[in-house]
Design an enzyme around this catalytic site. Sequence first.
Site, PDB file in Angstrom:
ATOM      1  CB  SER A 100      -0.027  -2.274   6.271  1.00 40.20           C
ATOM      2  OG  SER A 100      -0.390  -1.778   4.994  1.00 40.20           O
ATOM      3  CB  ALA A 161      -2.475   3.837 -10.293  1.00 36.72           C
ATOM      4  CB  SER A 200       4.126   5.527  -0.449  1.00 36.43           C
ATOM      5  OG  SER A 200       3.958   5.031  -1.766  1.00 36.43           O
ATOM      6  N   GLY A 343      -2.711  -3.093  10.227  1.00 36.38           N
ATOM      7  CA  GLY A 343      -2.927  -3.375   8.810  1.00 36.38           C
ATOM      8  C   GLY A 343      -4.376  -3.253   8.403  1.00 36.38           C
TER       9      GLY A 343
END
Length: 387
Positions: A100, A161, A200, A343
Amino acid sequence: MNEHTLRRTARRLRLVRHATTVTAAAGLALTAFAPTAATAAPRPDVVQQRLDALVKEDGMPAALATVKGRDGRSRTYTAGVGDLATGAGVPVDGQIRAGSNTKAFTAVVVLQLVAEGKVGLDASVDTYLPGLLRGDGIDGRTITVRQLLQHTSGLPEYMDAPGLTDFAPIQYRYFEPRELLDGALAQKALFAAGTDWMYSNTNYLVAGLLIQKVTGRPFGEELTKRVIDRIGLRHTYVPTTGETALREPHPHGYLTTGPGVPLIDYTAMDSSMAWAAGAVVSTNTDLNTFYGALLAGRLLPAAQLAEMRTTVPTELLGPGVRYGLGIQSRPLTCGGLVWGHGGTAPGHRSRGGVTEDGRAVSITVTTIPDATTAKRMTDAVDAALCR
Protein backbone atom coordinates in the site's frame (compact mmCIF):
# COMPACT_ATOMS: atom_id res chain seq x y z
CA MET A 1 91.38 4.22 29.60
CA ASN A 2 92.66 6.72 27.01
CA GLU A 3 90.96 9.93 25.98
CA HIS A 4 89.51 8.38 22.83
CA THR A 5 88.00 5.51 24.80
CA LEU A 6 86.57 7.91 27.38
CA ARG A 7 84.90 10.00 24.68
CA ARG A 8 83.45 6.88 22.99
CA THR A 9 82.12 5.55 26.33
CA ALA A 10 80.50 8.91 27.18
CA ARG A 11 78.84 9.02 23.74
CA ARG A 12 77.38 5.52 24.26
CA LEU A 13 75.99 6.50 27.65
CA ARG A 14 74.31 9.56 26.11
CA LEU A 15 72.75 7.37 23.38
CA VAL A 16 71.45 4.86 25.93
CA ARG A 17 69.94 7.63 28.06
CA HIS A 18 68.31 9.19 24.95
CA ALA A 19 66.85 5.85 23.80
CA THR A 20 65.51 5.15 27.28
CA THR A 21 63.87 8.58 27.44
CA VAL A 22 62.26 8.18 23.99
CA THR A 23 60.98 4.69 24.81
CA ALA A 24 59.49 5.86 28.09
CA ALA A 25 57.83 8.84 26.42
CA ALA A 26 56.40 6.63 23.71
CA GLY A 27 55.04 4.28 26.33
CA LEU A 28 53.40 7.18 28.16
CA ALA A 29 51.90 8.44 24.90
CA LEU A 30 50.49 5.03 24.04
CA THR A 31 49.04 4.75 27.51
CA ALA A 32 47.49 8.19 27.32
CA PHE A 33 45.83 7.65 23.95
CA ALA A 34 44.91 3.97 24.17
CA PRO A 35 41.13 3.53 24.47
CA THR A 36 39.84 2.01 27.65
CA ALA A 37 37.90 -1.23 27.46
CA ALA A 38 34.62 0.69 27.83
CA THR A 39 35.22 3.04 24.88
CA ALA A 40 36.77 0.40 22.64
CA ALA A 41 33.58 -1.67 22.47
CA PRO A 42 31.30 -0.44 19.63
CA ARG A 43 27.92 0.88 20.66
CA PRO A 44 25.09 -1.52 19.79
CA ASP A 45 23.19 -0.33 16.72
CA VAL A 46 19.53 -0.01 17.73
CA VAL A 47 18.30 -0.70 14.19
CA GLN A 48 20.29 -3.91 13.86
CA GLN A 49 19.12 -4.98 17.31
CA ARG A 50 15.50 -4.44 16.32
CA LEU A 51 15.88 -6.35 13.04
CA ASP A 52 17.62 -9.23 14.82
CA ALA A 53 14.76 -9.36 17.33
CA LEU A 54 12.14 -9.44 14.56
CA VAL A 55 13.86 -12.54 13.21
CA LYS A 56 14.92 -14.33 16.41
CA GLU A 57 12.03 -13.45 18.70
CA ASP A 58 9.13 -12.81 16.30
CA GLY A 59 9.95 -15.50 13.75
CA MET A 60 10.19 -13.32 10.65
CA PRO A 61 12.20 -15.16 7.96
CA ALA A 62 14.09 -11.95 7.17
CA ALA A 63 14.12 -8.26 7.93
CA LEU A 64 15.87 -5.48 6.02
CA ALA A 65 16.01 -1.73 6.37
CA THR A 66 17.47 1.51 5.11
CA VAL A 67 17.87 4.43 7.52
CA LYS A 68 18.85 7.98 6.64
CA GLY A 69 20.15 9.62 9.80
CA ARG A 70 20.52 13.13 11.10
CA ASP A 71 23.90 13.30 9.35
CA GLY A 72 22.28 12.73 5.96
CA ARG A 73 23.98 9.36 5.46
CA SER A 74 21.99 6.26 4.55
CA ARG A 75 22.77 2.92 6.15
CA THR A 76 21.40 -0.46 5.14
CA TYR A 77 20.72 -3.43 7.41
CA THR A 78 19.74 -7.07 7.04
CA ALA A 79 18.83 -9.94 9.35
CA GLY A 80 17.64 -13.49 8.88
CA VAL A 81 17.57 -15.65 5.76
CA GLY A 82 16.68 -14.45 2.28
CA ASP A 83 15.63 -17.86 0.97
CA LEU A 84 14.45 -20.55 3.37
CA ALA A 85 14.92 -23.28 0.78
CA THR A 86 18.60 -22.57 0.10
CA GLY A 87 19.65 -20.67 3.22
CA ALA A 88 20.89 -17.78 1.08
CA GLY A 89 21.46 -14.47 2.79
CA VAL A 90 19.33 -11.38 2.50
CA PRO A 91 20.38 -9.15 -0.41
CA VAL A 92 21.36 -5.71 0.84
CA ASP A 93 18.54 -3.30 -0.09
CA GLY A 94 16.81 -6.05 -2.03
CA GLN A 95 13.60 -5.45 -3.95
CA ILE A 96 10.33 -5.91 -2.07
CA ARG A 97 6.66 -5.65 -2.90
CA ALA A 98 5.79 -2.24 -1.48
CA GLY A 99 2.09 -2.99 -1.04
CA SER A 100 0.00 0.00 0.00
CA ASN A 101 2.92 2.40 -0.29
CA THR A 102 1.56 2.34 -3.84
CA LYS A 103 -1.35 4.48 -2.61
CA ALA A 104 1.00 7.40 -1.97
CA PHE A 105 2.31 7.08 -5.55
CA THR A 106 -1.23 6.91 -6.93
CA ALA A 107 -2.36 9.92 -4.88
CA VAL A 108 0.58 11.94 -6.21
CA VAL A 109 -0.50 11.28 -9.80
CA VAL A 110 -4.10 12.29 -9.06
CA LEU A 111 -2.93 15.47 -7.32
CA GLN A 112 -0.67 16.29 -10.25
CA LEU A 113 -3.75 16.08 -12.46
CA VAL A 114 -5.52 18.40 -10.01
CA ALA A 115 -2.64 20.87 -10.30
CA GLU A 116 -2.93 20.67 -14.10
CA GLY A 117 -6.63 21.53 -13.95
CA LYS A 118 -7.66 18.15 -15.35
CA VAL A 119 -9.28 16.85 -12.14
CA GLY A 120 -11.24 18.65 -9.45
CA LEU A 121 -10.41 17.43 -5.96
CA ASP A 122 -13.96 18.08 -4.78
CA ALA A 123 -15.64 17.04 -8.01
CA SER A 124 -17.69 13.86 -7.99
CA VAL A 125 -16.29 10.61 -9.29
CA ASP A 126 -19.17 10.59 -11.78
CA THR A 127 -17.65 13.68 -13.42
CA TYR A 128 -14.88 11.45 -14.80
CA LEU A 129 -16.30 7.94 -14.53
CA PRO A 130 -20.03 8.41 -15.12
CA GLY A 131 -22.22 5.58 -13.87
CA LEU A 132 -19.29 3.51 -12.62
CA LEU A 133 -20.11 3.54 -8.91
CA ARG A 134 -23.63 2.28 -8.25
CA GLY A 135 -24.75 -0.14 -5.56
CA ASP A 136 -26.42 -0.53 -2.19
CA GLY A 137 -25.82 2.89 -0.65
CA ILE A 138 -23.13 3.58 -3.28
CA ASP A 139 -23.49 6.46 -5.73
CA GLY A 140 -20.57 7.98 -7.61
CA ARG A 141 -22.50 11.26 -7.92
CA THR A 142 -22.10 11.81 -4.18
CA ILE A 143 -18.49 10.57 -3.78
CA THR A 144 -15.69 13.06 -4.43
CA VAL A 145 -12.14 12.51 -5.61
CA ARG A 146 -10.91 13.79 -2.26
CA GLN A 147 -13.01 11.19 -0.44
CA LEU A 148 -11.42 8.43 -2.53
CA LEU A 149 -7.91 9.52 -1.62
CA GLN A 150 -8.76 10.00 2.06
CA HIS A 151 -10.81 6.81 2.55
CA THR A 152 -13.94 8.73 3.50
CA SER A 153 -16.02 7.53 0.52
CA GLY A 154 -17.70 4.62 2.29
CA LEU A 155 -16.80 2.25 -0.54
CA PRO A 156 -16.60 -1.35 0.72
CA GLU A 157 -13.40 -3.40 0.53
CA TYR A 158 -13.05 -5.40 -2.69
CA MET A 159 -10.60 -7.73 -0.94
CA ASP A 160 -13.55 -8.94 1.18
CA ALA A 161 -15.32 -10.30 -1.90
CA PRO A 162 -15.58 -14.09 -2.36
CA GLY A 163 -12.48 -15.54 -4.00
CA LEU A 164 -10.12 -12.85 -2.71
CA THR A 165 -9.97 -13.60 1.00
CA ASP A 166 -7.63 -16.59 0.54
CA PHE A 167 -4.37 -15.64 -1.18
CA ALA A 168 -3.01 -19.14 -1.76
CA PRO A 169 -5.27 -20.14 -4.72
CA ILE A 170 -4.90 -16.81 -6.54
CA GLN A 171 -1.13 -16.42 -6.44
CA TYR A 172 -0.84 -16.43 -10.23
CA ARG A 173 -4.34 -15.36 -11.20
CA TYR A 174 -4.85 -12.25 -13.31
CA PHE A 175 -7.63 -9.83 -12.38
CA GLU A 176 -9.05 -6.98 -14.43
CA PRO A 177 -9.64 -3.86 -12.31
CA ARG A 178 -13.33 -3.94 -13.23
CA GLU A 179 -13.62 -7.51 -11.94
CA LEU A 180 -12.20 -6.41 -8.60
CA LEU A 181 -14.49 -3.39 -8.48
CA ASP A 182 -17.55 -5.55 -9.12
CA GLY A 183 -16.68 -7.52 -5.99
CA ALA A 184 -16.84 -4.30 -3.98
CA LEU A 185 -20.03 -3.01 -5.58
CA ALA A 186 -21.81 -6.26 -4.72
CA GLN A 187 -21.47 -5.25 -1.06
CA LYS A 188 -23.29 -2.59 0.92
CA ALA A 189 -21.66 0.81 1.46
CA LEU A 190 -19.75 1.10 4.71
CA PHE A 191 -21.31 4.52 5.43
CA ALA A 192 -22.63 7.57 3.59
CA ALA A 193 -19.84 9.35 1.75
CA GLY A 194 -18.04 11.91 3.87
CA THR A 195 -19.53 10.87 7.22
CA ASP A 196 -16.79 8.56 8.51
CA TRP A 197 -13.37 7.07 7.77
CA MET A 198 -12.52 3.48 6.88
CA TYR A 199 -9.50 2.15 5.01
CA SER A 200 -10.58 0.50 1.76
CA ASN A 201 -8.40 -0.58 -1.16
CA THR A 202 -11.39 0.01 -3.43
CA ASN A 203 -10.82 3.77 -3.21
CA TYR A 204 -7.46 3.44 -4.95
CA LEU A 205 -8.78 0.95 -7.49
CA VAL A 206 -11.18 3.72 -8.56
CA ALA A 207 -8.36 6.30 -8.43
CA GLY A 208 -6.38 4.17 -10.88
CA LEU A 209 -9.35 3.98 -13.24
CA LEU A 210 -9.75 7.75 -12.97
CA ILE A 211 -6.09 8.29 -13.92
CA GLN A 212 -6.51 6.10 -16.98
CA LYS A 213 -9.73 7.85 -18.06
CA VAL A 214 -8.36 11.37 -17.67
CA THR A 215 -4.94 10.75 -19.23
CA GLY A 216 -5.92 8.17 -21.82
CA ARG A 217 -2.86 6.13 -20.83
CA PRO A 218 -2.37 2.96 -18.74
CA PHE A 219 -2.03 3.55 -15.01
CA GLY A 220 1.44 1.98 -14.84
CA GLU A 221 2.79 4.18 -17.62
CA GLU A 222 1.49 7.37 -16.00
CA LEU A 223 2.88 6.47 -12.60
CA THR A 224 6.25 5.61 -14.12
CA LYS A 225 6.48 8.85 -16.09
CA ARG A 226 5.13 11.18 -13.41
CA VAL A 227 6.82 9.74 -10.32
CA ILE A 228 9.37 6.95 -10.82
CA ASP A 229 11.28 8.48 -13.72
CA ARG A 230 10.84 12.04 -12.49
CA ILE A 231 12.85 11.49 -9.31
CA GLY A 232 15.06 8.68 -10.58
CA LEU A 233 13.84 5.67 -8.61
CA ARG A 234 16.08 3.14 -10.37
CA HIS A 235 14.82 0.07 -8.52
CA THR A 236 11.08 0.83 -8.49
CA TYR A 237 8.50 -0.24 -11.06
CA VAL A 238 4.89 -1.19 -11.69
CA PRO A 239 4.75 -4.85 -12.85
CA THR A 240 3.46 -5.28 -16.38
CA THR A 241 0.57 -7.55 -17.28
CA GLY A 242 1.52 -11.16 -16.59
CA GLU A 243 4.82 -10.25 -14.89
CA THR A 244 5.19 -12.35 -11.75
CA ALA A 245 8.90 -12.45 -10.82
CA LEU A 246 10.85 -9.65 -9.16
CA ARG A 247 13.43 -8.14 -11.50
CA GLU A 248 16.40 -7.62 -9.17
CA PRO A 249 17.99 -9.39 -6.16
CA HIS A 250 15.41 -9.79 -3.42
CA PRO A 251 14.55 -11.71 -0.28
CA HIS A 252 11.84 -14.31 -0.75
CA GLY A 253 8.44 -13.45 0.65
CA TYR A 254 6.34 -16.03 2.49
CA LEU A 255 2.62 -16.40 3.11
CA THR A 256 1.41 -17.68 6.47
CA THR A 257 -1.85 -19.62 6.26
CA GLY A 258 -2.13 -20.73 9.89
CA PRO A 259 -0.26 -21.73 13.05
CA GLY A 260 2.04 -24.68 12.49
CA VAL A 261 1.37 -24.71 8.74
CA PRO A 262 4.42 -24.54 6.44
CA LEU A 263 5.02 -21.14 4.89
CA ILE A 264 4.14 -20.72 1.22
CA ASP A 265 6.78 -19.06 -0.95
CA TYR A 266 4.82 -16.11 -2.36
CA THR A 267 7.75 -14.26 -3.91
CA ALA A 268 6.44 -14.65 -7.44
CA MET A 269 2.84 -13.55 -7.84
CA ASP A 270 0.44 -11.81 -10.19
CA SER A 271 0.07 -8.41 -8.54
CA SER A 272 -3.00 -7.43 -10.57
CA MET A 273 -5.03 -8.23 -7.43
CA ALA A 274 -3.50 -5.07 -5.93
CA TRP A 275 -3.05 -2.81 -9.00
CA ALA A 276 -3.26 0.93 -8.19
CA ALA A 277 -3.79 0.13 -4.51
CA GLY A 278 -0.67 -1.96 -3.96
CA ALA A 279 1.27 -3.36 -6.94
CA VAL A 280 4.46 -1.24 -6.87
CA VAL A 281 7.80 -3.04 -6.43
CA SER A 282 10.57 -1.00 -4.80
CA THR A 283 13.42 -1.08 -2.29
CA ASN A 284 13.70 0.42 1.17
CA THR A 285 16.13 3.02 -0.14
CA ASP A 286 13.88 4.02 -3.04
CA LEU A 287 10.91 4.35 -0.68
CA ASN A 288 12.95 6.71 1.50
CA THR A 289 13.87 8.70 -1.60
CA PHE A 290 10.24 8.86 -2.74
CA TYR A 291 8.84 10.13 0.55
CA GLY A 292 11.74 12.54 0.96
CA ALA A 293 11.16 14.00 -2.51
CA LEU A 294 7.43 14.21 -1.84
CA LEU A 295 7.78 16.18 1.40
CA ALA A 296 10.45 18.40 -0.16
CA GLY A 297 7.99 19.54 -2.85
CA ARG A 298 9.69 17.85 -5.78
CA LEU A 299 6.56 16.00 -6.91
CA LEU A 300 3.70 18.38 -6.16
CA PRO A 301 3.12 22.13 -6.12
CA ALA A 302 2.78 23.63 -2.65
CA ALA A 303 -1.02 23.86 -2.82
CA GLN A 304 -1.50 20.19 -3.67
CA LEU A 305 1.10 19.06 -1.15
CA ALA A 306 -0.76 21.03 1.51
CA GLU A 307 -4.00 19.26 0.53
CA MET A 308 -2.22 15.91 0.71
CA ARG A 309 -1.02 16.69 4.23
CA THR A 310 -4.45 17.83 5.47
CA THR A 311 -5.37 14.90 7.69
CA VAL A 312 -8.26 13.36 9.57
CA PRO A 313 -7.93 11.24 12.74
CA THR A 314 -7.63 7.49 12.19
CA GLU A 315 -7.17 5.87 15.57
CA LEU A 316 -7.78 2.48 13.94
CA LEU A 317 -4.23 2.74 12.58
CA GLY A 318 -2.71 3.53 15.97
CA PRO A 319 -2.60 6.24 18.64
CA GLY A 320 -2.27 9.69 17.14
CA VAL A 321 -2.21 8.47 13.52
CA ARG A 322 -3.88 10.76 11.01
CA TYR A 323 -4.59 10.15 7.31
CA GLY A 324 -4.24 12.68 4.53
CA LEU A 325 -4.56 12.02 0.80
CA GLY A 326 -2.58 8.82 0.31
CA ILE A 327 -0.20 9.59 3.16
CA GLN A 328 -0.39 9.33 6.93
CA SER A 329 1.35 10.94 9.88
CA ARG A 330 2.37 9.27 13.12
CA PRO A 331 3.78 10.99 16.24
CA LEU A 332 7.32 10.10 17.32
CA THR A 333 8.36 9.58 20.92
CA CYS A 334 11.14 12.13 20.42
CA GLY A 335 8.74 14.76 19.10
CA GLY A 336 7.49 15.63 15.64
CA LEU A 337 5.88 13.38 13.07
CA VAL A 338 6.90 10.70 10.63
CA TRP A 339 5.12 10.95 7.26
CA GLY A 340 4.69 7.88 5.08
CA HIS A 341 2.23 5.11 4.43
CA GLY A 342 3.47 1.57 4.86
CA GLY A 343 2.37 -1.42 2.89
CA THR A 344 1.44 -5.08 3.02
CA ALA A 345 1.52 -7.62 0.22
CA PRO A 346 1.37 -11.40 0.55
CA GLY A 347 4.93 -12.08 1.67
CA HIS A 348 6.06 -8.57 2.61
CA ARG A 349 5.22 -5.81 5.06
CA SER A 350 6.92 -2.42 5.15
CA ARG A 351 6.75 0.41 7.65
CA GLY A 352 8.54 3.74 7.66
CA GLY A 353 8.50 7.32 6.47
CA VAL A 354 10.33 10.62 6.66
CA THR A 355 10.53 13.56 9.04
CA GLU A 356 10.44 17.28 8.34
CA ASP A 357 14.22 17.52 8.81
CA GLY A 358 15.00 14.76 6.32
CA ARG A 359 15.48 11.70 8.51
CA ALA A 360 14.03 8.60 6.88
CA VAL A 361 13.53 4.90 7.52
CA SER A 362 11.96 1.96 5.74
CA ILE A 363 11.81 -1.48 7.38
CA THR A 364 10.51 -4.59 5.65
CA VAL A 365 9.85 -8.14 6.88
CA THR A 366 9.22 -11.11 4.62
CA THR A 367 5.93 -12.45 5.88
CA ILE A 368 2.79 -10.76 7.18
CA PRO A 369 3.30 -10.35 10.94
CA ASP A 370 0.71 -10.69 13.67
CA ALA A 371 -0.47 -7.64 15.60
CA THR A 372 2.25 -7.92 18.25
CA THR A 373 5.06 -8.10 15.70
CA ALA A 374 3.47 -5.32 13.64
CA LYS A 375 3.60 -3.10 16.73
CA ARG A 376 7.28 -3.97 17.16
CA MET A 377 7.91 -2.90 13.57
CA THR A 378 6.31 0.45 14.32
CA ASP A 379 8.44 0.75 17.46
CA ALA A 380 11.54 -0.06 15.41
CA VAL A 381 10.70 2.80 13.02
CA ASP A 382 10.42 5.14 16.01
CA ALA A 383 13.71 3.87 17.48
CA ALA A 384 15.52 4.37 14.17
CA LEU A 385 14.32 7.96 13.80
CA CYS A 386 14.75 8.95 17.43
CA ARG A 387 18.22 7.54 18.16
